[in-house]
Scaffold this active site. Sequence first.
Site, PDB file in Angstrom:
ATOM      1  N   SER A 400       1.150  -1.191  -0.160  1.00  0.00           N
ATOM      2  CA  SER A 400      -0.385  -0.139   0.284  1.00  0.00           C
ATOM      3  C   SER A 400       1.274   1.207   0.055  1.00  0.00           C
ATOM      4  CB  SER A 400      -0.770   0.043   1.189  1.00  0.00           C
ATOM      5  OG  SER A 400      -0.225  -0.232   1.970  1.00  0.00           O
ATOM      6  N   ASP A 514       4.461  -7.779   6.273  1.00  0.00           N
ATOM      7  CA  ASP A 514       5.614  -9.067   6.752  1.00  0.00           C
ATOM      8  C   ASP A 514       5.765  -9.131   8.464  1.00  0.00           C
ATOM      9  OD1 ASP A 514       6.296 -11.081   4.383  1.00  0.00           O
ATOM     10  OD2 ASP A 514       5.564  -8.458   3.382  1.00  0.00           O
ATOM     11  N   HIS A 655       0.248   4.903   6.570  1.00  0.00           N
ATOM     12  CA  HIS A 655       1.066   5.050   5.841  1.00  0.00           C
ATOM     13  C   HIS A 655       1.316   6.601   4.920  1.00  0.00           C
ATOM     14  CE1 HIS A 655      -2.822   1.911   5.324  1.00  0.00           C
ATOM     15  NE2 HIS A 655      -1.217   1.469   4.276  1.00  0.00           N
TER      16      HIS A 655
END
Length: 1458
Positions: A400, A514, A655
Amino acid sequence: MALWPSVFLLGLLPLLGRGADQIQTSSGKNTLEGQLWPESLKTFPFPCDPKTLAESVPSESVHSLRPSDIKFVAAIGNVETAPDSGADDLEEQDGTEKRPEQACMGVVTVLSDIIGRFSPSALMPLCPETRLVPRGGAEDLWMQATELVRSMRENPQLDFEHDWKLINVFFSNTSQCFPCPSAQQKGLVLGGMDKLTRTLDYLQQEVPKAFVNLVDLSELAAFSRWRQGAQLSPAAEPCRCLRETSQLTKVLTQWSYLEAWDSLLASSKYNTQESFAVVFQPFFYESSLSALLAEPPLQDPTTLALSLWNRMMEPIGRKEEPFSEKERKPLRCPTQESPYLFTYRNSGQLTRVSQPQGKLEVREGTEIRCPDKDPSDSVPTSVHRLKPADIKVIGAMGDSLTAGNGAGSQPGNILDVLTQYRGLSWSVGGDQNISTVTTLANILREFNPSLQGFSVGTGRETTSQAFFNQAVAGARADGLIPQAQRLVALMKNDTRINFQEDWKIITVFIGGNDLCDFCNDPVRYSPQNFTDNIGTALDILHAEIPRAFVNLVKVLEISKLRELYQETKVSCPRMILRSLCPCVLKFDDNSTEIASLIETIKEYQERTQQLIDSGRYDTRDDFTVVLQPFFEKVNMPKTQDGLPDNSFFAPDCFHFSSKAHAHAASALWNNMLEPVGQKTTHNDFEGAVNITCPNQVWPFLSTYKNSVQGFGTWLPCRDRSPSASPPTSVHALRPADIQVVAALGDSLTAGIGIGSKPNDLSDGTTQYRGLSYSSGGDGSLDNVTTLPNILRQFNSNLMGFAVGTGDASGTNAFFNQAVPGAKARDLMSQVQTLVQRMKDDHRVNFQEDWKVITVQIGASDLCDYCTDSNLYSAANFYDHLRDALDALHREVPRALVNLVDFMNPSVTRQVFLGNPDKCPVQQASALCNCVLSPRENSYELARLEALAQAYQSSLRELVESGRYDTREDFSVVLQPFFHSIQLPVLQDGRLDTSFFAPDCVHPNQKFHSQLSRALWRNMLEPLGGKTDALDLTAAITLTCPTQNEPFLRTFRNSDYTYPSRPAVENWGSDFLCTAWNASRGVPNSVHELQPGDIKVVAALGDSLTLAMGARPSNSSDPPMFWRGLSWSIGGDGALETHTTLPNILKKFNPSILGFSTGTLEGTMGLNVAVQGARAQDMPAQARDLVERMRNSPEIDLEKDWKLVTLFVGGNDLCHFCENPEGSSEGEYVQHIQQALDVLYEELPRTFVNVVEVMELAGLHQDQGGRCATLLAAQSHCTCFKYSQSSVEMQELKKVNWNLQSGLSRLSYSHQYVQREDFAVVVQPFFQNTLVPLNGRGDTDLTFFSDDCFHFSERGHAEMAIALWNNMLEPVGHKTTSNNFTYSRTKLKCPSPDSPYLYTLRNSRLLPDQAEADPTVLYWAVPVAAGAGLLIGILAMVAGRGMRCRPREDPPLSLSTGL
């Protein structure tokens, strides 16, 4: 992520556990006072102090309601498990009807117990009984509410009007397809509210003094095995979005759903009164799919109750922490500041950011003022010569952060983070231009306005606006693989680009997701899997995309996000942050989990570094992957107040905002221009966006190859042209004529350690073939000096060089077929592989292309010689090397072979042992035991040095023999630069280890660069004038062919004559064995017999044992018997001058008896052989021998160990030729057996050698010249008058083979294994008799006597060596052919582990007699031994390329090759 059903089978609401089963709906005492802490909570700590929070007067307002004010707890809405699918009978079904009430009671009882600690007079809780058939949804809920009100009114213990009540309303919204992604959660909430209104209105109207928890179990109800009776409408089919929703969508939808409920209830009529309040209590779950699949959910009602209680202790707006099924949170207590249950009124201003605030953030642009924005003069063919303006296509892969989620969102507009602002993406976005939006694509567009592939606007990766931005929101490393496949397909099919010709830049960035989930599934998200997935994706790009520069951005140091999460002064939706990245945010600072996270981040970064450093993606000149490390170390940007600056983040505080995207883009660009090894690893987000310009002197994007200049070399040659026409002679070969390079050898040529970092011993197995001095082709001569890179300056189309890393079987190796640890015996296999590869490669014209093949071997042999001095003898080294060079000579046309000396072991010892603080001395035995382990001035070291010299002599002898100069298009040239190495010395007197790999054994790139220069110099030096020393510190310049001497030098174009070989003075042997002693005590068993135990030698046989004609004599004189030179019994002189079996044994026991000397019968000793004897004469010879031993006063017949050698059969074969009908193979064996019977019955302590008869026809075939006449005239052997192809000769070969076969079975006869002190061993070295050849390939007559039938002294010496070596080889693994080639070092030595002469038993082919059944012995042993014998024969034939005669159908002739 999608809300899969299995994900939400959580442990908080399986309420049919042990606690629920023990709950009673009524009891004799209707209060909790004095009741025991429930079973499920007995071990659960209660940290609160009720006394400090108690008030004497109950609260009059629900907004100041304390736990101690509550008198009664109740609940409505079904909380139960679904009936078991296996509950088919009525009895089981009846049991499930009680579950709703039990489940409800399980929860409210725990809540009541907690409240009872604050209010001991609290009453027993209540869940109304449901006896009616459920109608579903709101109707059921309303009916339960009416039943609850009725029960409370009728409860005599409860003051209905004045007591405070806690009512829990459980419901779910599953019919609304909750929580599918939607920005209009308010509509969903309003719909749910409409269904609840009747019930809440009723409670508000009918129940005074009530605190109502509105408990939403939607997630659980939608996907678990639970059956929620209080669903707001009948269950609908699951909606598709459940399988498509991403983790980000789920989290943001949860947040907006919670915000919508709170906003609605805060302003509703249910929170306007003092005596009644409704509070929404959310349950959102943090769950690991893998964990839930692996373990069944907990069956404990306590979990829900405790979690609900803790929710009640949280202010509105902070009920954001997701519930974890893996951990039970401690019980929370009311505080002194807030001792009450939280309502919308007493929670103060809602802390959750609920509406967009402020204007759209100003996007950061910049400008580029670089003087050179031009592309290359011509389109580059190498990625290492790529200017920014040469880039025509841009693409990206990732998650993203690359998709641009939230990059353009307004502050506070959290749901807008779902929008993927790909046009603002740092690595590939192309919105507007560089003046307003800073991205890599917009930077490159300043150099090439025609750039293609950048994304614009918003949308998912499947939209046209995404173009080549194929990043997927929520992706993990394993998601890169489909992204790579999709990107390749898009590029191939897009007509706007030229897929083959356009240069492309692709940025790959992954790993945040991850790491966020690492703690939930450490195996899936392990550093190894992370790197493997990236490697697989890069492999796809490498295999499919031409002309590509790939940026692999190191994983972000995501642990710094904790600063933003933990700073409460900064407005951030922490529920979202924690849900998106639980493994980073949910643990304490000093926890082991955070320590593990930090270590994992480090491992992610290190392993990606190793992946790229491996050279795996530098195998083509038009493709590379460069690791860009600017995210390796990141500091959280701060405001002027020192607080984390959330302006760099999207509204979710996770983000990047467009501001951070701009900084990331500039950092990436600057990294791309910085040399490898000097790249910035720290990114300062707080600084200004800075765009660096390409260096005008070095304007290329930096790669691993163009960043390393230290190992390059300047080639001053002006004339680099090839011959006017391809030469036909190797002696007229120019450098530019070379079209193919290849190499054979061991770890040095394979490239072990060349590119290893200092002190990195773990890299000791990487084969840096692309840097190998003789065959590497990494980079160019500007930065990597190797022979191929030099030759490529003359011929850019050179083929065969290795690149990158990998083993010999990989495509990177090309024609570098060297194998780490290879010995001389492995060269033949390498040759065969190389020849086949050359023949199969369509790029190579095998017949026409000129080839340079460099061969270097020997170091690994020396490293292991002490483990088996026989296997690594100088003679074997010579043989193996000769066989390999012979194969090249035979198979490869148009080839110049460089034969390079190996590094002297003294050099390795000096470096390794002279630097114990730097070199891994503890690993000496593993690295090179026989070289590094011997002590100074020891015998072992002297032996090593002697062997090394013998190896070097073998190199010279082979080349100077001239055997490889018989063709015009082939030559082997010895390049002696390695013969003597001058090691550099530091100022403190220590050796400089900077030329060696971390193991101090293998040369590194610095050393290899010097080797390459020295090899090139040698190739241009004439024979007789070659440099045979190497100074590692010398400035070796690359010499050039001259106009007068433009060729690579050979013996012919050097006008060189090989030195003549000195005449052999004798046929003695050098004795290199160290263990010379006999056994500590005289052995009783023949199976423990050592050479030094032998006291007596004897022999039976014919004229070959008499050594008839071993030395030349006057032709008029009768032939003499040179008994003292006889191979099996002669004792003339010493081993150094005469090689015989007794002279070998004298080295172990100088007092040995029985050997023959001289030529007279009086000195014949125990040599009872008779001229012309046949097998039928052996019993008589055996009796004669026994009698002589009995009569000898020097021999103790009972105690002395005796060695008897029997060899006969030549005359039997000759007799067959005279009288075929009168000969029988059976009689031959029977006579031999009778002789052995005599020895067995009469001689104690005896070891008998039975030597198989030689192949008479094969040994004497094709002798030609005078021998042809002499053999045909043999009166006593008429066999030689027939031609090799005649029927008679074929019959002779059959008989010959049958005699050998029959004889081999004798040693397995049961009668010869019954005694412990007697053994018969067949020695088969003559089984496949090979004709000795001279240097010209003709039969070497020096092995034969004047009559061409018997053996000369040289032949006897070879027979003695072969017999001795057979005696030291296990039965079943004995050499079955003779090796008649001259070497003084062919004698084997007894093994330290098994120093005995080999018998059937100590060869482990025979079980102990005490345990064995004699009948089994007789049959089983010959079968096993025969199989071993056959294997030995086949191995010998395969290794030597010989054709051996099958038992069934012998061939017409034997091969005569050695």
